[in-house]
Write an enzyme that holds these catalytic residues in place. Sequence first.
Site, short mmCIF file in Angstrom:
data_model
loop_
_atom_site.label_atom_id
_atom_site.label_comp_id
_atom_site.label_asym_id
_atom_site.label_seq_id
_atom_site.Cartn_x
_atom_site.Cartn_y
_atom_site.Cartn_z
CD GLU A 42 41.69 46.27 -1.15
OE1 GLU A 42 40.68 45.48 -0.87
OE2 GLU A 42 42.84 45.94 -1.39
NE ARG A 268 28.05 44.74 0.96
CZ ARG A 268 28.99 44.53 0.06
NH1 ARG A 268 28.98 44.18 -0.99
NH2 ARG A 268 29.85 44.70 0.92
CE LYS A 278 35.90 44.38 -5.61
NZ LYS A 278 37.11 45.30 -4.97
#
Length: 563
Positions: A42, A268, A278
């Site tokens: 994104e 992750r 983020k």
Amino acid sequence: MADEILNGNTDSEASNFIRDLVRSDVAAGLRGGRVETRFPPEPNGYLHIGHVKAICLDFGIAEEFGGVCHLRMDDTNPTKENMEYVESIINDIHWLGFDWGKHLYFASDYFEKMYECAQTLIRKRLAYVCDLAPEAWEAYRGDLTNPGKEPPGRLRSVAENLDLFARMRAGEFEDGAMVLRARIDMASPNIHMRDPVIYRIRRVHHFRQGDKWCIYPMYDFAHPIEDAIERITHSFCTLEFEIHRPFYDWLLKSLDWPDPPVQTEFSRLNLNYTVMSKRKLLELVRDHHVSGWDDPRMPTVSGLRRRGVPASAMRNFCELVGVTKFNAVTDMAFFEHCVREELNRGASRYLAVLDPLKVVIENYPEGQVEYLDAVNNPENPAAGSRQVPFAREIYIERSDFMEEPVKGYFRLAPDREVRLRYGYFIRCTGVEKDAAGRITALRAVYDPETRGGNAPDGRKVKGTIHWVAIAAAVAGTARLYDRLFTVEAPGADGTDYLTQLNPDSLREAACWMEPALAALPVGETVQFERLGYFCKDRDSTAECAVFNRTVALKDSWAKKQAR
RNA sequence: AACCCCAUGGUGUAAUGGUAGCACAAAUGAUUUUGGUUCAUUUAGUCGAGGUUCGAAUCCUUGUGGGGUUGCCA
């Protein structure tokens, strides 16, 4: 070397469960035996080292099995996305060494198709418009322990749903007034299957679509369709999407999509002493805890690049760290190891002094300058050598002298002899101090017979230290970076991670460098001998070269001292 | 609390029912014109309890621990 091959430890193709899965899918001829993957960021922030793991996986698997990997901007929520992020993502992935050819896509280009899919669902009585306020919805949704119940919207007719949905698109309703929901199972133990929202009304300018849309698809709805449109075969994502997979499968089945892609989740990347979310990275930038997304202390691709980490080191690190479903935290020391390994092979060596102490070599002719031959990289003879100026007055590192040497110290001390790297043996003959007793300079004598670093009489010295000739030295700045946080897991146990920022994560030091360093191009990483690896920063000017310390050299002496 | 996922030295990972291996970290020694590099050696592991099997890290049951999920974020 031969042993490595015999043992199969050629590290580049270590087995992992995803590789095994793809291999078996291909062998079984599933989805035509094709392998087509995608990396779907994104564009709401810069890429970080965690993304690199996904990038290596997505692009690596495709390449390994002769397929292609798409780069797809997952721009379904315009509130946080912009073109700056798109450009940084493209730039970073290219820098990492991956290429998607013509396969650059934007999820927003599929909005029309997604709208049609939603209509199809409505016609199949598998979606309906719901005008319950979020708080009201909670009563129908149930919770983790209790099943939900039939929401009133389910009773609407197909025609009415089609009409309402069209009017949602047409902008007849306020933001949040209604949503489109998939009609699945209000009693499902998986809350994501309890009639999840698939479209919401949001009057926000989209950075590519402008104001064409006021309704936007949710990730759960959009992502499977994006994958399916692009004929992705293997859709890899991180563990938190595991619980979304049933909806992914339900949707493509409901749309009768032939040969649908399959989602597989992996854990992750987590690194200690830093943050990877983020939200937190954005906050560090926005509130000026760092200088920007590419601050060399950031775990972002741009930050690490500016720090001096080679792309190959990042890729190798991600390969070595492996792919599993285990929620792991990788040691920063392992990352640093991968960086050093790469740089040791490739970085040229130079002489620079960060904490200067003047030494006057009293028996060396005043005003004379001679050039000494210095090896550029002992790991790579092909890198050749260069000439380094030497003169009567030099700087050495303050820590390379001890007036009263401790046991095991074998650098310079009164009446002790050391080798100047690539130069001569010198013996300290005197110490000069100021009124406060601080050492201001050293006097020494050199042995002309030891030019190049060896004594014809065969005598040995224990220490070799680096130096620069004062008259020829170039001034610069060294930025010495340390870990961004003082604790391994910032923000753990409910602590505010900002209170755990390392106040000493950046220390600037004036530095004196051999002249060759002034000509170095920005972005090149070299080794300052005995100190560490340093990358020439873009802040360098003609008067002052700026170097960012990528990582220090291992220092077993310092470690021993600390014990 | 319900459901799902996960568990191998300090850390990360391999072994796909058949000798528990690799890397990092740590320690020791050798080599060294970087106290770097390189090389050698050492320390250290299958979460617990049952079961299946000639044989279990691997399969089953169960306990424990960790993670995820209750956005109109992705």
